[in-house]
Scaffold this active site. Structure first.
Site, PDB file in Angstrom:
ATOM      1  N   GLY A 210      -4.329  -6.268  17.125  1.00  0.00           N
ATOM      2  CA  GLY A 210      -3.500  -6.336  15.919  1.00  0.00           C
ATOM      3  C   GLY A 210      -4.044  -7.349  14.937  1.00  0.00           C
ATOM      4  O   GLY A 210      -5.170  -7.816  15.067  1.00  0.00           O
ATOM      5  N   ASN A 211      -3.240  -7.675  13.943  1.00  0.00           N
ATOM      6  CA  ASN A 211      -3.621  -8.720  12.989  1.00  0.00           C
ATOM      7  C   ASN A 211      -2.373  -9.517  12.620  1.00  0.00           C
ATOM      8  O   ASN A 211      -1.269  -9.189  13.040  1.00  0.00           O
ATOM      9  CB  ASN A 211      -4.320  -8.107  11.771  1.00  0.00           C
ATOM     10  N   ARG A 212      -2.555 -10.550  11.810  1.00  0.00           N
ATOM     11  CA  ARG A 212      -1.465 -11.495  11.580  1.00  0.00           C
ATOM     12  C   ARG A 212      -0.576 -11.138  10.388  1.00  0.00           C
ATOM     13  O   ARG A 212       0.269 -11.924   9.980  1.00  0.00           O
ATOM     14  CB  ARG A 212      -2.037 -12.911  11.419  1.00  0.00           C
TER      15      ARG A 212
END
Ligand code: CTP
Length: 397
Positions: A210-212
Protein backbone atom coordinates in the site's frame (compact mmCIF):
# COMPACT_ATOMS: atom_id res chain seq x y z
CA UNK A 1 -13.38 27.44 3.25
CA UNK A 2 -16.88 26.15 3.48
CA UNK A 3 -19.82 27.39 1.45
CA UNK A 4 -21.31 28.25 4.86
CA UNK A 5 -18.98 31.26 5.09
CA UNK A 6 -21.23 34.34 5.12
CA UNK A 7 -24.47 32.32 5.01
CA UNK A 8 -27.38 33.49 7.20
CA UNK A 9 -28.98 30.55 8.96
CA UNK A 10 -32.09 30.49 11.08
CA UNK A 11 -31.78 27.52 13.43
CA UNK A 12 -35.04 26.47 15.06
CA UNK A 13 -34.59 24.21 18.09
CA UNK A 14 -37.78 22.49 19.25
CA UNK A 15 -38.59 20.46 22.36
CA UNK A 16 -36.90 17.08 22.18
CA UNK A 17 -34.14 15.38 24.16
CA UNK A 18 -31.88 15.75 21.11
CA UNK A 19 -31.95 19.56 21.61
CA UNK A 20 -28.58 19.32 23.37
CA UNK A 21 -26.98 18.19 20.08
CA UNK A 22 -28.09 21.44 18.48
CA UNK A 23 -25.64 23.40 20.63
CA UNK A 24 -22.88 21.52 18.79
CA UNK A 25 -24.73 22.06 15.50
CA UNK A 26 -24.83 25.84 16.10
CA UNK A 27 -21.14 25.76 16.98
CA UNK A 28 -20.17 23.84 13.83
CA UNK A 29 -22.18 26.24 11.64
CA UNK A 30 -20.52 29.26 13.28
CA UNK A 31 -17.05 27.68 12.98
CA UNK A 32 -17.60 27.31 9.23
CA UNK A 33 -18.41 31.00 8.96
CA UNK A 34 -22.23 31.13 9.10
CA UNK A 35 -24.21 33.79 10.95
CA UNK A 36 -26.68 31.81 13.02
CA UNK A 37 -29.91 33.16 14.53
CA UNK A 38 -31.41 30.69 16.97
CA UNK A 39 -35.08 30.42 17.80
CA UNK A 40 -35.64 28.32 20.91
CA UNK A 41 -39.27 27.25 21.32
CA UNK A 42 -40.95 27.17 24.73
CA UNK A 43 -40.81 23.37 24.72
CA UNK A 44 -37.09 23.43 23.85
CA UNK A 45 -36.46 25.70 26.87
CA UNK A 46 -37.36 22.72 29.06
CA UNK A 47 -34.23 21.01 27.74
CA UNK A 48 -31.87 23.91 27.02
CA UNK A 49 -31.22 27.51 28.09
CA UNK A 50 -30.31 30.36 25.74
CA UNK A 51 -26.99 31.39 27.40
CA UNK A 52 -24.73 28.83 25.71
CA UNK A 53 -26.32 29.41 22.32
CA UNK A 54 -25.93 33.17 22.73
CA UNK A 55 -22.26 32.73 23.57
CA UNK A 56 -21.68 30.46 20.57
CA UNK A 57 -23.58 32.54 18.01
CA UNK A 58 -22.77 35.95 19.56
CA UNK A 59 -26.35 36.90 18.70
CA UNK A 60 -29.61 37.15 20.60
CA UNK A 61 -31.57 33.91 20.94
CA UNK A 62 -35.20 34.44 20.00
CA UNK A 63 -38.33 33.00 21.57
CA UNK A 64 -41.41 35.18 21.69
CA UNK A 65 -43.26 36.52 18.65
CA UNK A 66 -43.56 39.71 20.65
CA UNK A 67 -39.84 40.58 20.76
CA UNK A 68 -39.76 44.39 20.51
CA UNK A 69 -39.42 45.65 16.93
CA UNK A 70 -36.71 48.22 16.19
CA UNK A 71 -35.56 50.13 13.09
CA UNK A 72 -33.52 47.05 12.00
CA UNK A 73 -35.55 44.26 13.47
CA UNK A 74 -39.14 43.48 12.53
CA UNK A 75 -39.37 40.22 14.51
CA UNK A 76 -40.36 37.12 12.55
CA UNK A 77 -40.31 39.06 9.27
CA UNK A 78 -36.64 40.01 9.61
CA UNK A 79 -35.68 36.50 10.78
CA UNK A 80 -37.57 34.88 7.90
CA UNK A 81 -36.54 37.27 5.15
CA UNK A 82 -32.87 37.55 6.00
CA UNK A 83 -32.15 33.81 6.16
CA UNK A 84 -30.52 31.84 3.36
CA UNK A 85 -31.56 28.59 5.03
CA UNK A 86 -33.95 27.53 7.77
CA UNK A 87 -32.87 24.47 9.79
CA UNK A 88 -35.24 22.87 12.29
CA UNK A 89 -33.24 20.49 14.50
CA UNK A 90 -34.50 18.66 16.37
CA UNK A 91 -37.87 18.76 14.64
CA UNK A 92 -40.58 17.25 16.84
CA UNK A 93 -43.69 15.54 15.49
CA UNK A 94 -45.60 18.68 16.48
CA UNK A 95 -43.46 21.21 14.59
CA UNK A 96 -43.43 18.99 11.50
CA UNK A 97 -47.26 19.02 11.57
CA UNK A 98 -47.36 22.79 12.06
CA UNK A 99 -44.92 23.41 9.21
CA UNK A 100 -46.85 21.07 6.91
CA UNK A 101 -50.15 22.78 7.68
CA UNK A 102 -48.75 26.31 7.69
CA UNK A 103 -49.77 26.93 11.29
CA UNK A 104 -47.98 29.73 13.10
CA UNK A 105 -48.44 29.47 16.86
CA UNK A 106 -44.93 30.70 17.79
CA UNK A 107 -41.84 32.61 16.63
CA UNK A 108 -40.27 29.69 14.74
CA UNK A 109 -43.33 28.70 12.70
CA UNK A 110 -44.22 32.36 12.07
CA UNK A 111 -40.69 33.10 10.83
CA UNK A 112 -40.87 29.97 8.64
CA UNK A 113 -43.98 31.36 6.95
CA UNK A 114 -42.27 34.72 6.47
CA UNK A 115 -39.34 33.05 4.72
CA UNK A 116 -38.72 31.92 1.15
CA UNK A 117 -35.45 30.22 2.15
CA UNK A 118 -35.07 26.45 1.73
CA UNK A 119 -36.07 24.33 4.71
CA UNK A 120 -33.96 21.56 6.26
CA UNK A 121 -35.62 19.36 8.85
CA UNK A 122 -33.90 16.91 11.22
CA UNK A 123 -36.69 14.94 12.91
CA UNK A 124 -36.18 13.38 16.35
CA UNK A 125 -38.85 11.35 18.10
CA UNK A 126 -39.83 7.86 19.22
CA UNK A 127 -40.03 5.14 16.58
CA UNK A 128 -43.83 4.78 16.74
CA UNK A 129 -44.36 8.53 16.40
CA UNK A 130 -41.98 8.71 13.42
CA UNK A 131 -43.74 5.82 11.69
CA UNK A 132 -47.23 7.22 12.35
CA UNK A 133 -49.06 7.84 9.06
CA UNK A 134 -49.80 11.44 10.12
CA UNK A 135 -46.07 12.13 10.59
CA UNK A 136 -45.14 10.42 7.33
CA UNK A 137 -47.82 12.31 5.42
CA UNK A 138 -46.65 15.63 6.88
CA UNK A 139 -43.05 14.89 5.91
CA UNK A 140 -44.22 13.99 2.42
CA UNK A 141 -46.07 17.31 2.18
CA UNK A 142 -42.94 19.19 3.21
CA UNK A 143 -40.73 17.22 0.81
CA UNK A 144 -43.17 17.91 -2.02
CA UNK A 145 -42.74 21.62 -1.24
CA UNK A 146 -38.96 21.26 -1.59
CA UNK A 147 -37.91 20.71 2.02
CA UNK A 148 -34.94 18.41 2.69
CA UNK A 149 -35.37 15.88 5.48
CA UNK A 150 -32.17 14.54 7.04
CA UNK A 151 -32.46 11.41 9.18
CA UNK A 152 -33.72 10.28 11.56
CA UNK A 153 -31.23 7.52 12.27
CA UNK A 154 -31.70 4.14 13.91
CA UNK A 155 -30.31 3.40 17.37
CA UNK A 156 -31.07 3.94 21.03
CA UNK A 157 -34.01 6.30 21.58
CA UNK A 158 -34.90 8.45 24.61
CA UNK A 159 -37.18 5.68 25.87
CA UNK A 160 -34.22 3.32 25.98
CA UNK A 161 -35.71 1.27 23.14
CA UNK A 162 -33.94 0.64 19.84
CA UNK A 163 -35.64 2.05 16.77
CA UNK A 164 -35.68 4.77 14.15
CA UNK A 165 -35.94 8.31 15.48
CA UNK A 166 -32.51 9.55 16.59
CA UNK A 167 -31.67 13.00 15.28
CA UNK A 168 -28.82 12.88 12.75
CA UNK A 169 -25.42 13.92 14.05
CA UNK A 170 -24.57 17.64 13.80
CA UNK A 171 -21.83 16.93 11.20
CA UNK A 172 -24.41 15.22 8.96
CA UNK A 173 -26.83 18.14 9.30
CA UNK A 174 -24.01 20.57 8.44
CA UNK A 175 -23.27 18.42 5.36
CA UNK A 176 -26.92 18.57 4.32
CA UNK A 177 -26.91 22.36 4.82
CA UNK A 178 -23.86 22.63 2.54
CA UNK A 179 -25.59 20.57 -0.13
CA UNK A 180 -28.66 22.82 -0.08
CA UNK A 181 -26.66 26.07 -0.09
CA UNK A 182 -24.56 24.81 -3.00
CA UNK A 183 -27.47 23.74 -5.17
CA UNK A 184 -27.18 26.67 -7.60
CA UNK A 185 -23.36 26.65 -7.72
CA UNK A 186 -21.06 26.63 -10.75
CA UNK A 187 -21.29 22.82 -11.12
CA UNK A 188 -25.08 22.66 -10.90
CA UNK A 189 -26.34 19.87 -13.16
CA UNK A 190 -22.84 18.39 -13.60
CA UNK A 191 -21.67 14.88 -12.70
CA UNK A 192 -18.17 14.59 -11.24
CA UNK A 193 -16.26 11.43 -10.40
CA UNK A 194 -13.54 11.83 -7.76
CA UNK A 195 -11.09 9.14 -6.64
CA UNK A 196 -9.41 9.30 -3.26
CA UNK A 197 -7.08 7.42 -0.94
CA UNK A 198 -4.54 4.74 -1.68
CA UNK A 199 -5.10 1.31 -3.16
CA UNK A 200 -4.05 -1.94 -1.45
CA UNK A 201 -2.64 -4.87 -3.39
CA UNK A 202 -3.00 -8.15 -1.53
CA UNK A 203 0.06 -10.37 -1.06
CA UNK A 204 -1.64 -13.03 1.02
CA UNK A 205 -4.78 -13.18 3.20
CA UNK A 206 -3.32 -10.76 5.78
CA UNK A 207 -0.76 -8.56 4.01
CA UNK A 208 -0.87 -5.98 1.27
CA UNK A 209 1.31 -3.49 -0.61
CA UNK A 210 0.00 0.00 0.00
CA UNK A 211 0.96 3.63 0.38
CA UNK A 212 0.51 6.37 2.97
CA UNK A 213 -2.27 8.31 1.23
CA UNK A 214 -5.05 9.26 3.68
CA UNK A 215 -7.69 10.37 1.17
CA UNK A 216 -7.93 13.88 2.70
CA UNK A 217 -7.30 15.70 -0.60
CA UNK A 218 -9.84 13.66 -2.59
CA UNK A 219 -12.49 13.90 0.11
CA UNK A 220 -11.99 17.68 0.23
CA UNK A 221 -12.43 17.83 -3.55
CA UNK A 222 -15.62 15.76 -3.34
CA UNK A 223 -16.97 18.14 -0.67
CA UNK A 224 -16.06 21.23 -2.71
CA UNK A 225 -17.77 19.77 -5.78
CA UNK A 226 -20.94 19.23 -3.71
CA UNK A 227 -20.64 22.81 -2.40
CA UNK A 228 -20.60 23.86 -6.06
CA UNK A 229 -23.81 21.94 -6.82
CA UNK A 230 -22.36 18.85 -8.57
CA UNK A 231 -23.61 15.29 -8.28
CA UNK A 232 -20.53 13.47 -6.96
CA UNK A 233 -19.43 9.85 -7.14
CA UNK A 234 -16.50 9.20 -4.82
CA UNK A 235 -14.47 6.09 -5.60
CA UNK A 236 -12.44 5.52 -2.48
CA UNK A 237 -9.62 3.34 -1.27
CA UNK A 238 -9.72 2.29 2.41
CA UNK A 239 -9.87 5.32 4.73
CA UNK A 240 -11.39 6.31 8.04
CA UNK A 241 -12.81 9.57 6.66
CA UNK A 242 -16.54 10.37 6.73
CA UNK A 243 -18.28 10.44 3.36
CA UNK A 244 -19.23 14.01 2.42
CA UNK A 245 -23.01 14.35 2.69
CA UNK A 246 -24.62 13.81 -0.68
CA UNK A 247 -21.72 11.94 -2.32
CA UNK A 248 -22.31 8.46 -3.68
CA UNK A 249 -19.35 6.47 -2.33
CA UNK A 250 -17.97 3.33 -3.90
CA UNK A 251 -15.36 1.52 -1.82
CA UNK A 252 -12.54 -0.35 -3.52
CA UNK A 253 -9.31 -1.99 -2.41
CA UNK A 254 -7.12 -2.61 -5.45
CA UNK A 255 -6.15 -0.65 -8.56
CA UNK A 256 -8.03 -3.14 -10.74
CA UNK A 257 -11.19 -2.69 -8.64
CA UNK A 258 -10.74 1.08 -8.83
CA UNK A 259 -10.43 0.89 -12.61
CA UNK A 260 -13.67 -1.10 -12.86
CA UNK A 261 -15.53 1.29 -10.55
CA UNK A 262 -14.21 4.41 -12.33
CA UNK A 263 -14.88 3.05 -15.81
CA UNK A 264 -18.51 2.48 -14.86
CA UNK A 265 -18.89 5.73 -12.89
CA UNK A 266 -17.57 8.00 -15.65
CA UNK A 267 -20.40 6.94 -17.97
CA UNK A 268 -22.28 10.17 -18.58
CA UNK A 269 -19.98 12.14 -16.24
CA UNK A 270 -18.60 15.59 -17.12
CA UNK A 271 -15.38 15.41 -15.12
CA UNK A 272 -13.03 12.84 -13.54
CA UNK A 273 -10.60 14.01 -10.88
CA UNK A 274 -8.07 11.27 -10.03
CA UNK A 275 -6.57 12.22 -6.71
CA UNK A 276 -6.13 8.60 -5.60
CA UNK A 277 -2.66 7.21 -5.05
CA UNK A 278 -2.94 4.14 -7.27
CA UNK A 279 -0.43 1.33 -6.87
CA UNK A 280 1.59 1.02 -10.07
CA UNK A 281 2.32 -2.68 -9.45
CA UNK A 282 0.54 -5.64 -7.88
CA UNK A 283 1.76 -9.11 -6.92
CA UNK A 284 1.65 -11.44 -9.90
CA UNK A 285 -0.28 -13.93 -7.78
CA UNK A 286 -2.00 -13.58 -4.40
CA UNK A 287 -1.00 -16.42 -2.06
CA UNK A 288 -4.02 -18.25 -0.73
CA UNK A 289 -2.20 -18.93 2.55
CA UNK A 290 -0.13 -16.67 4.77
CA UNK A 291 3.48 -16.37 3.56
CA UNK A 292 5.71 -18.19 6.10
CA UNK A 293 9.09 -16.88 7.19
CA UNK A 294 10.21 -20.43 7.78
CA UNK A 295 9.76 -21.25 4.06
CA UNK A 296 11.50 -18.12 2.79
CA UNK A 297 14.74 -17.76 4.66
CA UNK A 298 16.53 -14.40 4.95
CA UNK A 299 15.14 -12.56 1.91
CA UNK A 300 11.83 -12.28 0.15
CA UNK A 301 11.56 -11.31 -3.54
CA UNK A 302 8.20 -10.27 -4.86
CA UNK A 303 7.10 -10.93 -8.41
CA UNK A 304 5.08 -7.87 -9.42
CA UNK A 305 3.16 -6.93 -12.57
CA UNK A 306 2.03 -3.47 -13.69
CA UNK A 307 -1.44 -2.23 -12.91
CA UNK A 308 -3.51 -0.55 -15.61
CA UNK A 309 -3.24 3.24 -15.76
CA UNK A 310 -6.80 4.20 -14.89
CA UNK A 311 -6.99 7.81 -16.02
CA UNK A 312 -5.09 7.13 -19.24
CA UNK A 313 -7.50 4.32 -20.12
CA UNK A 314 -10.79 6.20 -19.83
CA UNK A 315 -12.41 8.97 -21.80
CA UNK A 316 -15.37 10.01 -23.85
CA UNK A 317 -16.27 13.08 -25.84
CA UNK A 318 -16.40 16.09 -23.56
CA UNK A 319 -15.01 14.31 -20.47
CA UNK A 320 -12.62 16.61 -18.59
CA UNK A 321 -9.76 14.63 -17.07
CA UNK A 322 -7.83 16.02 -14.13
CA UNK A 323 -4.93 14.14 -12.62
CA UNK A 324 -2.58 14.61 -9.72
CA UNK A 325 1.17 14.18 -9.83
CA UNK A 326 2.84 13.09 -6.62
CA UNK A 327 6.54 13.85 -7.01
CA UNK A 328 9.68 14.03 -4.94
CA UNK A 329 11.79 15.84 -7.59
CA UNK A 330 11.45 17.74 -10.92
CA UNK A 331 7.79 18.44 -10.16
CA UNK A 332 6.79 20.48 -13.21
CA UNK A 333 8.73 18.37 -15.70
CA UNK A 334 7.14 15.12 -14.48
CA UNK A 335 3.70 16.72 -14.30
CA UNK A 336 4.00 17.98 -17.90
CA UNK A 337 4.91 14.48 -19.07
CA UNK A 338 1.92 12.96 -17.23
CA UNK A 339 -0.36 15.65 -18.68
CA UNK A 340 0.72 14.71 -22.22
CA UNK A 341 0.92 10.94 -21.84
CA UNK A 342 -2.39 10.55 -20.00
CA UNK A 343 -4.30 13.09 -22.16
CA UNK A 344 -5.23 15.35 -19.22
CA UNK A 345 -6.78 18.83 -19.12
CA UNK A 346 -5.00 19.77 -15.89
CA UNK A 347 -2.45 18.25 -13.53
CA UNK A 348 -2.37 19.21 -9.87
CA UNK A 349 1.24 18.54 -8.95
CA UNK A 350 2.45 18.30 -5.39
CA UNK A 351 5.35 17.25 -3.29
CA UNK A 352 4.42 13.73 -2.17
CA UNK A 353 6.38 13.86 1.08
CA UNK A 354 4.85 17.19 2.15
CA UNK A 355 1.30 16.37 1.07
CA UNK A 356 0.73 12.84 2.34
CA UNK A 357 -0.94 12.81 5.72
CA UNK A 358 -0.86 16.62 6.04
CA UNK A 359 -3.88 18.89 6.47
CA UNK A 360 -2.17 21.38 4.15
CA UNK A 361 -0.88 21.13 0.61
CA UNK A 362 1.24 23.26 -1.68
CA UNK A 363 0.25 22.52 -5.27
CA UNK A 364 1.30 23.64 -8.72
CA UNK A 365 -1.31 23.65 -11.49
CA UNK A 366 0.16 22.49 -14.78
CA UNK A 367 -1.82 23.26 -17.95
CA UNK A 368 -1.66 21.91 -21.51
CA UNK A 369 -0.77 25.37 -22.93
CA UNK A 370 2.41 25.41 -20.84
CA UNK A 371 1.06 27.66 -18.06
CA UNK A 372 2.23 26.78 -14.57
CA UNK A 373 0.49 28.28 -11.49
CA UNK A 374 2.36 27.76 -8.28
CA UNK A 375 -0.07 28.19 -5.38
CA UNK A 376 0.98 28.90 -1.80
CA UNK A 377 0.75 26.33 1.03
CA UNK A 378 -2.87 26.24 2.20
CA UNK A 379 -5.39 23.85 3.79
CA UNK A 380 -6.42 21.01 1.48
CA UNK A 381 -10.02 22.29 1.68
CA UNK A 382 -8.83 25.57 0.09
CA UNK A 383 -6.84 23.71 -2.59
CA UNK A 384 -10.01 21.73 -3.31
CA UNK A 385 -12.07 24.89 -3.67
CA UNK A 386 -9.55 26.39 -6.13
CA UNK A 387 -9.42 23.18 -8.19
CA UNK A 388 -13.23 23.14 -8.36
CA UNK A 389 -13.26 26.80 -9.46
CA UNK A 390 -10.88 25.84 -12.30
CA UNK A 391 -13.15 22.90 -13.20
CA UNK A 392 -16.04 25.38 -13.47
CA UNK A 393 -13.96 27.52 -15.85
CA UNK A 394 -12.96 24.48 -17.95
CA UNK A 395 -16.60 23.41 -18.24
CA UNK A 396 -17.71 26.90 -19.13
CA UNK A 397 -15.43 27.17 -22.04
N1 CTP B 1 -2.99 7.06 -11.92
C1 CTP B 1 -3.92 6.22 -12.50
N2 CTP B 1 -3.65 4.88 -12.60
C2 CTP B 1 -2.47 4.38 -12.20
C3 CTP B 1 -1.50 5.25 -11.63
C4 CTP B 1 -1.79 6.58 -11.50
O1 CTP B 1 -4.98 6.69 -12.90
N3 CTP B 1 -2.24 3.09 -12.30
C5 CTP B 1 -3.30 8.49 -11.85
C6 CTP B 1 -3.17 9.07 -10.45
O2 CTP B 1 -4.40 8.97 -9.74
C7 CTP B 1 -2.81 10.52 -10.73
C8 CTP B 1 -1.98 10.42 -11.97
O3 CTP B 1 -2.34 9.20 -12.60
O4 CTP B 1 -3.93 11.31 -11.01
C9 CTP B 1 -0.48 10.45 -11.71
O5 CTP B 1 -0.19 9.49 -10.68
P1 CTP B 1 1.27 9.39 -10.07
O6 CTP B 1 1.28 8.32 -9.03
O7 CTP B 1 1.78 10.74 -9.72
O8 CTP B 1 2.13 8.96 -11.31
P2 CTP B 1 2.32 7.62 -12.11
O9 CTP B 1 1.61 7.77 -13.41
O10 CTP B 1 1.93 6.46 -11.27
O11 CTP B 1 3.87 7.65 -12.38
P3 CTP B 1 5.09 7.55 -11.32
O12 CTP B 1 4.59 6.72 -10.16
O13 CTP B 1 6.16 6.88 -12.09
O14 CTP B 1 5.43 8.94 -10.92
Amino acid sequence: MSILRGARILLGITGGVAAHKSVDLASKLVQQGATVDVVLTDAARNFLGPAGLQAITRRPVYGSVFEPWTADFAGHITLGEESDLLIVAPATVNVVAELALGLAPDMLTTAALASTAPLLIAPAMEDTMFRHPAMQQNLETLRARGAMVVGPESGRLASGEQGIGRMSEPATIVGAARKILGRNGILQGRRIVVTAGGTREALDPVRYLGNRSTGLMGYAIAQSAIDAGAAVTLVSGPTSLDTPYGAERIDVQTAVEMKEAVTEAVNGADVIIMSAAVADYRPNAVRSEKIKKSELGATLSLDLVTNPDIIASIGHDGLIKIGFAAETSNLVEHAQRKLREKGLHLVVANNAEQAIGSRDNQVTLVWPNGDVDQLPLMPKSDVAELVIERVGTLLAG
